[in-house]
Design a protein around this motif. Sequence first.
Motif, mmCIF file in Angstrom:
data_model
loop_
_atom_site.group_PDB
_atom_site.id
_atom_site.type_symbol
_atom_site.label_atom_id
_atom_site.label_comp_id
_atom_site.label_asym_id
_atom_site.label_seq_id
_atom_site.Cartn_x
_atom_site.Cartn_y
_atom_site.Cartn_z
ATOM 1 N N TRP A 53 19.593 4.103 -12.437
ATOM 2 C CA TRP A 53 18.705 4.975 -13.193
ATOM 3 C C TRP A 53 18.236 4.259 -14.452
ATOM 4 C CZ3 TRP A 53 19.025 7.000 -18.130
ATOM 5 C CH2 TRP A 53 18.158 8.043 -18.413
ATOM 6 N N PRO A 54 17.010 4.457 -14.956
ATOM 7 C CA PRO A 54 16.055 5.507 -14.618
ATOM 8 C C PRO A 54 14.958 5.100 -13.640
ATOM 9 C CG PRO A 54 15.445 4.565 -16.732
ATOM 10 C CD PRO A 54 16.697 3.846 -16.252
ATOM 11 N N PHE A 55 14.720 3.801 -13.474
ATOM 12 C CA PHE A 55 13.614 3.372 -12.623
ATOM 13 C C PHE A 55 14.188 2.639 -11.423
ATOM 14 C CE2 PHE A 55 11.992 3.532 -16.985
ATOM 15 C CZ PHE A 55 10.919 4.386 -16.822
ATOM 16 N N PHE A 56 14.160 3.297 -10.273
ATOM 17 C CA PHE A 56 14.691 2.658 -9.075
ATOM 18 C C PHE A 56 13.921 3.150 -7.857
ATOM 19 C CE2 PHE A 56 17.045 6.566 -9.446
ATOM 20 C CZ PHE A 56 17.475 6.935 -8.187
ATOM 21 N N ASP A 57 14.084 2.433 -6.767
ATOM 22 C CA ASP A 57 13.381 2.772 -5.530
ATOM 23 C C ASP A 57 14.114 3.926 -4.861
ATOM 24 O OD1 ASP A 57 11.948 2.892 -3.177
ATOM 25 O OD2 ASP A 57 12.022 0.727 -2.806
ATOM 26 N N ILE A 58 13.730 5.129 -5.231
ATOM 27 C CA ILE A 58 14.406 6.342 -4.771
ATOM 28 C C ILE A 58 14.309 6.474 -3.253
ATOM 29 C CG2 ILE A 58 14.297 8.868 -4.854
ATOM 30 C CD1 ILE A 58 13.548 8.529 -7.869
ATOM 31 N N ALA A 59 13.163 6.151 -2.688
ATOM 32 C CA ALA A 59 12.994 6.269 -1.241
ATOM 33 C C ALA A 59 13.959 5.352 -0.502
ATOM 34 C CB ALA A 59 11.551 5.957 -0.843
ATOM 35 N N ALA A 60 14.073 4.112 -0.942
ATOM 36 C CA ALA A 60 14.980 3.165 -0.286
ATOM 37 C C ALA A 60 16.427 3.610 -0.426
ATOM 38 C CB ALA A 60 14.789 1.767 -0.857
ATOM 39 N N SER A 65 14.755 2.747 5.456
ATOM 40 C CA SER A 65 13.550 2.469 6.245
ATOM 41 C C SER A 65 12.295 3.057 5.607
ATOM 42 C CB SER A 65 13.717 3.017 7.670
ATOM 43 O OG SER A 65 13.702 4.438 7.661
ATOM 44 N N ALA A 66 12.442 3.807 4.530
ATOM 45 C CA ALA A 66 11.291 4.452 3.874
ATOM 46 C C ALA A 66 10.597 3.449 2.962
ATOM 47 C CB ALA A 66 11.743 5.678 3.092
ATOM 48 N N GLN A 67 9.705 2.682 3.546
ATOM 49 C CA GLN A 67 8.949 1.687 2.794
ATOM 50 C C GLN A 67 7.538 1.603 3.346
ATOM 51 O OE1 GLN A 67 10.675 -2.206 2.444
ATOM 52 N NE2 GLN A 67 12.750 -1.395 2.550
ATOM 53 N N LEU A 68 6.613 1.463 2.436
ATOM 54 C CA LEU A 68 5.252 1.175 2.861
ATOM 55 C C LEU A 68 5.201 -0.323 3.154
ATOM 56 C CD1 LEU A 68 2.481 2.511 3.243
ATOM 57 C CD2 LEU A 68 1.927 1.805 0.914
ATOM 58 N N ASP A 69 4.487 -0.718 4.167
ATOM 59 C CA ASP A 69 4.465 -2.130 4.544
ATOM 60 C C ASP A 69 3.906 -2.992 3.409
ATOM 61 O OD1 ASP A 69 1.395 -2.879 5.380
ATOM 62 O OD2 ASP A 69 1.865 -0.768 5.749
ATOM 63 N N ARG A 86 1.174 -4.257 -16.040
ATOM 64 C CA ARG A 86 2.294 -5.131 -16.377
ATOM 65 C C ARG A 86 3.187 -5.318 -15.147
ATOM 66 N NH1 ARG A 86 4.125 -2.026 -21.907
ATOM 67 N NH2 ARG A 86 2.078 -2.049 -22.892
ATOM 68 N N PRO A 87 4.041 -6.340 -15.171
ATOM 69 C CA PRO A 87 4.930 -6.543 -14.007
ATOM 70 C C PRO A 87 5.763 -5.310 -13.655
ATOM 71 C CG PRO A 87 4.948 -8.490 -15.382
ATOM 72 C CD PRO A 87 4.153 -7.442 -16.124
ATOM 73 N N HIS A 88 6.278 -4.587 -14.652
ATOM 74 C CA HIS A 88 7.078 -3.404 -14.312
ATOM 75 C C HIS A 88 6.214 -2.314 -13.680
ATOM 76 C CE1 HIS A 88 6.101 -2.089 -18.569
ATOM 77 N NE2 HIS A 88 5.861 -0.973 -17.922
ATOM 78 N N ASP A 89 4.941 -2.243 -14.043
ATOM 79 C CA ASP A 89 4.059 -1.245 -13.425
ATOM 80 C C ASP A 89 3.940 -1.502 -11.926
ATOM 81 O OD1 ASP A 89 3.459 -0.061 -15.943
ATOM 82 O OD2 ASP A 89 1.891 -1.554 -16.290
ATOM 83 N N LYS A 90 3.821 -2.765 -11.550
ATOM 84 C CA LYS A 90 3.728 -3.106 -10.127
ATOM 85 C C LYS A 90 4.964 -2.635 -9.376
ATOM 86 C CE LYS A 90 0.957 -7.227 -10.936
ATOM 87 N NZ LYS A 90 0.915 -8.696 -10.861
ATOM 88 N N ARG A 94 5.125 0.339 -6.478
ATOM 89 C CA ARG A 94 5.751 0.138 -5.161
ATOM 90 C C ARG A 94 6.746 1.265 -4.884
ATOM 91 N NH1 ARG A 94 6.925 -3.593 -1.200
ATOM 92 N NH2 ARG A 94 5.697 -5.233 -2.158
ATOM 93 N N PHE A 95 7.542 1.641 -5.877
ATOM 94 C CA PHE A 95 8.501 2.732 -5.694
ATOM 95 C C PHE A 95 7.770 4.036 -5.342
ATOM 96 C CE2 PHE A 95 11.615 0.745 -9.015
ATOM 97 C CZ PHE A 95 11.908 -0.293 -8.144
ATOM 98 N N MET A 96 6.656 4.298 -6.024
ATOM 99 C CA MET A 96 5.881 5.506 -5.750
ATOM 100 C C MET A 96 5.327 5.485 -4.328
ATOM 101 S SD MET A 96 3.582 6.171 -9.129
ATOM 102 C CE MET A 96 4.205 5.761 -10.733
ATOM 103 N N LEU A 97 4.780 4.339 -3.945
ATOM 104 C CA LEU A 97 4.223 4.217 -2.599
ATOM 105 C C LEU A 97 5.308 4.390 -1.546
ATOM 106 C CD1 LEU A 97 1.787 1.264 -3.302
ATOM 107 C CD2 LEU A 97 1.108 3.581 -2.606
#
Length: 190
Positions: A53-60, A65-69, A86-90, A94-97
Motif C-alpha cells: 500500500w498505497p500504490f499497487f497493482d490491485i488486480a494482479a 491473470s487480470a492484466q491488460l496485454d 511522470r514515470p510513476h503515472d505510467k 497500468r494498474f488502472m488498466l
Amino acid sequence: MSTGTSTERLVRRLGSLQFEESIEHNGSRLVLMREYLRRSALWAQALGRMDEWPFFDIAAAADPSAQLDDESVKAVLAGLVGRGMRPHDKRFIRFMLNFTTLREWPQGLPDPFEPLLMVYERGGSFGREAGSIRIGHIDGLPERNPEMHAGRAPEPDLSAEALDRFDRDWEARRQEAARRVSAAHQQTAG
C-alpha cells in the motif's frame, strides 16, 4: 486493441488527461487522493498486501491473470506522450488498466482507482515526498499507515458540484492565510 467496455471507457478518459499540475483544483484533489488512500487501504487489507500500500497493482494481487496485454498498455501510454506524464503515472495507469480486466472482486469493496483517475482529471499528476503525497506542489497529504485510512468514513459525495465546493473552500482558506501572512509582515516591517 481488443478490450472490454470498462477498459474502453477508461482509455477514453485517459485520452483527455494533461499531467501538468495546476493548483486550481487542489481542494478537490486532496479529497480525492484521501479517498483513493482509503479505498486502496481497504483492498490492501482484503488481499493481505498491506506492505504494498498505497500504490499497487490491485488486480494482479486479486487475480494474477487480470492484466491488460502489454501491446494495449503500450498503445495507451504512447497516446499520452508529451503531456507531462511522470514515470510513476505510467505505472499507476497500468494498474488502472489491469483493474478493468478484473471480473470479480471481494463484495463490498469500491472501485479503488476512480478517485485516483479523478485526481488526474482535475489537475494533473502528484508527487510523493517524505511520507506524504504532494498535490499541486503546495499541499501534502500524509500517507501514515493503511489501517488509519481504511478506518476513515468514505467521502459521501464526489459529484462535480461537491468537488467544486471543496475547491472554493480551499481557495478561501489559501487567500485568508495569505492575508494573515501579509498583515504579519506589514506589522513587523512597520
